[in-house]
Design an enzyme around this catalytic site. Structure first.
Site, PDB file in Angstrom:
ATOM      1  N   LYS A  45       0.825  -1.211   0.000  1.00 50.79           N
ATOM      2  CA  LYS A  45       0.000   0.000   0.000  1.00 50.79           C
ATOM      3  C   LYS A  45       0.864   1.269   0.000  1.00 50.79           C
ATOM      4  O   LYS A  45       2.087   1.201   0.203  1.00 50.79           O
ATOM      5  CB  LYS A  45      -0.916  -0.033   1.232  1.00 50.79           C
ATOM      6  CG  LYS A  45      -1.924  -1.199   1.224  1.00 50.79           C
ATOM      7  CD  LYS A  45      -2.849  -1.139   2.437  1.00 50.79           C
ATOM      8  CE  LYS A  45      -3.860  -2.272   2.425  1.00 50.79           C
ATOM      9  NZ  LYS A  45      -4.853  -2.147   3.541  1.00 50.79           N
ATOM     10  N   TYR A  50     -12.230  -1.907  -3.674  1.00 54.75           N
ATOM     11  CA  TYR A  50     -12.738  -2.160  -2.316  1.00 54.75           C
ATOM     12  C   TYR A  50     -14.267  -2.077  -2.256  1.00 54.75           C
ATOM     13  O   TYR A  50     -14.832  -1.801  -1.185  1.00 54.75           O
ATOM     14  CB  TYR A  50     -12.116  -1.169  -1.332  1.00 54.75           C
ATOM     15  CG  TYR A  50     -10.742  -1.587  -0.831  1.00 54.75           C
ATOM     16  CD1 TYR A  50     -10.576  -2.750  -0.060  1.00 54.75           C
ATOM     17  CD2 TYR A  50      -9.608  -0.822  -1.096  1.00 54.75           C
ATOM     18  CE1 TYR A  50      -9.328  -3.131   0.417  1.00 54.75           C
ATOM     19  CE2 TYR A  50      -8.352  -1.200  -0.618  1.00 54.75           C
ATOM     20  CZ  TYR A  50      -8.224  -2.354   0.138  1.00 54.75           C
ATOM     21  OH  TYR A  50      -6.987  -2.727   0.612  1.00 54.75           O
ATOM     22  N   ASN A  93      -1.855  -0.095   6.989  1.00 54.22           N
ATOM     23  CA  ASN A  93      -1.319  -1.369   7.469  1.00 54.22           C
ATOM     24  C   ASN A  93      -0.468  -2.089   6.430  1.00 54.22           C
ATOM     25  O   ASN A  93      -0.402  -3.315   6.405  1.00 54.22           O
ATOM     26  CB  ASN A  93      -2.452  -2.242   8.019  1.00 54.22           C
ATOM     27  CG  ASN A  93      -3.521  -2.524   6.980  1.00 54.22           C
ATOM     28  OD1 ASN A  93      -3.380  -2.147   5.818  1.00 54.22           O
ATOM     29  ND2 ASN A  93      -4.577  -3.196   7.389  1.00 54.22           N
ATOM     30  N   GLU A 136      -9.486 -10.382  -7.870  1.00 51.48           N
ATOM     31  CA  GLU A 136      -8.507  -9.323  -7.626  1.00 51.48           C
ATOM     32  C   GLU A 136      -7.316  -9.411  -8.588  1.00 51.48           C
ATOM     33  O   GLU A 136      -6.795  -8.384  -9.035  1.00 51.48           O
ATOM     34  CB  GLU A 136      -8.039  -9.382  -6.174  1.00 51.48           C
ATOM     35  CG  GLU A 136      -9.146  -8.988  -5.203  1.00 51.48           C
ATOM     36  CD  GLU A 136      -8.742  -9.050  -3.738  1.00 51.48           C
ATOM     37  OE1 GLU A 136      -9.588  -8.715  -2.893  1.00 51.48           O
ATOM     38  OE2 GLU A 136      -7.592  -9.425  -3.437  1.00 51.48           O
TER      39      GLU A 136
HETATM   40  N1  UDP Z   1      -9.727  -0.823   7.387  1.00 48.96           N
HETATM   41  C1  UDP Z   1      -9.889   0.352   8.113  1.00 48.96           C
HETATM   42  N2  UDP Z   1     -10.627   0.326   9.263  1.00 48.96           N
HETATM   43  C2  UDP Z   1     -11.218  -0.814   9.731  1.00 48.96           C
HETATM   44  C3  UDP Z   1     -11.049  -1.993   8.992  1.00 48.96           C
HETATM   45  C4  UDP Z   1     -10.316  -1.968   7.835  1.00 48.96           C
HETATM   46  O1  UDP Z   1      -9.387   1.394   7.717  1.00 48.96           O
HETATM   47  O2  UDP Z   1     -11.863  -0.783  10.783  1.00 48.96           O
HETATM   48  C5  UDP Z   1      -8.925  -0.801   6.150  1.00 48.96           C
HETATM   49  C6  UDP Z   1      -7.569  -1.472   6.294  1.00 48.96           C
HETATM   50  O3  UDP Z   1      -6.627  -0.779   5.475  1.00 48.96           O
HETATM   51  C7  UDP Z   1      -7.843  -2.862   5.774  1.00 48.96           C
HETATM   52  C8  UDP Z   1      -8.808  -2.565   4.627  1.00 48.96           C
HETATM   53  O4  UDP Z   1      -9.627  -1.512   5.144  1.00 48.96           O
HETATM   54  O5  UDP Z   1      -6.657  -3.508   5.356  1.00 48.96           O
HETATM   55  C9  UDP Z   1      -9.704  -3.698   4.188  1.00 48.96           C
HETATM   56  O6  UDP Z   1     -10.359  -4.228   5.333  1.00 48.96           O
HETATM   57  P1  UDP Z   1     -10.465  -5.798   5.542  1.00 48.96           P
HETATM   58  O7  UDP Z   1     -11.415  -6.032   6.655  1.00 48.96           O
HETATM   59  O8  UDP Z   1     -10.744  -6.478   4.247  1.00 48.96           O
HETATM   60  O9  UDP Z   1      -8.997  -6.179   6.081  1.00 48.96           O
HETATM   61  P2  UDP Z   1      -7.797  -7.001   5.386  1.00 48.96           P
HETATM   62  O10 UDP Z   1      -8.406  -8.062   4.518  1.00 48.96           O
HETATM   63  O11 UDP Z   1      -6.971  -6.003   4.612  1.00 48.96           O
HETATM   64  O12 UDP Z   1      -7.033  -7.579   6.548  1.00 48.96           O
END
Ligand code: UDP
Ligand code: MG
Length: 139
Positions: free
Chosen positions: A11, A51, A114, A128
């Site tokens: 990212k 997203y 993250n 994806e």
């Molecule tokens: N995210 C956020 N706040 C939250 C949860 C997710 O900003 O409370 C962001 C974070 O960058 C995350 C992305 O949204 O990686 C996609 O969320 P997901 O639940 O799919 O997490 P991932 O699959 O990336 O672990």
């Protein structure tokens, strides 16, 4: 157990912090082969499309601003149980809950920023990968 493919994104925060090499090294030394790779900057609209599953969430607007704020590195990874392996190397979404030694535990600065994205299941991995790479870009 099976050979799988998955999509990873380093990212904008990971690129800005100079972590491209570190993240790729972790993939390669853990048996994930790179089958495609490129650096691009998403538009806001493209980040919203990628997203779209999260469009109802409160974090969607901020997340898609962040994801379009600078260049990202997109990778197609392949290996034994690649989807789960990549998720293990990444660590939990919330870096404060991520296992020590994972990418997010080591480098994330917030739940949003993250460092990495990783596909969460075989159907989403296929969608994806197709979002970013055409057949001429894959090895
Ligand atoms: N995210 C956020 N706040 C939250 C949860 C997710 O900003 O409370 C962001 C974070 O960058 C995350 C992305 O949204 O990686 C996609 O969320 P997901 O639940 O799919 O997490 P991932 O699959 O990336 O672990
Ligand atoms: Mg996810």
């Amino acid at each position: 157990m099976a050979i799988e493919q998955t999509l990873s994104i380093i990212k904008p925060d990971g690129v800005a912090q100079g972590l491209i090499g570190e993240v790729i090294h972790r993939f390669e030394k853990n048996g994930l082969k790179i089958r495609a790779l490129k650096m691009i900057q998403l538009t806001k609209t493209q980040a919203q499309a990628f997203y779209a599953v999260h469009r109802e969430k409160g974090f969607y607007d901020s997340l898609t601003d962040f994801m379009s704020s600078g260049p990202v590195v997109v990778l197609l990874l392949e290996g034994e149980s690649a989807i789960e392996k990549n998720r293990e190397l990444m660590g939990a979404t919330d870096y404060r809950k991520a296992e020590p030694g994972t990418i997010r535990a080591d480098f994330a600065s917030s739940i949003e920023q993250n460092i990495v994205h990783g596909s969460d299941a075989p159907p989403t991995a296929q969608t994806e990968i197709a979002f970013f790479f055409n057949h001429l870009e894959k090895f």
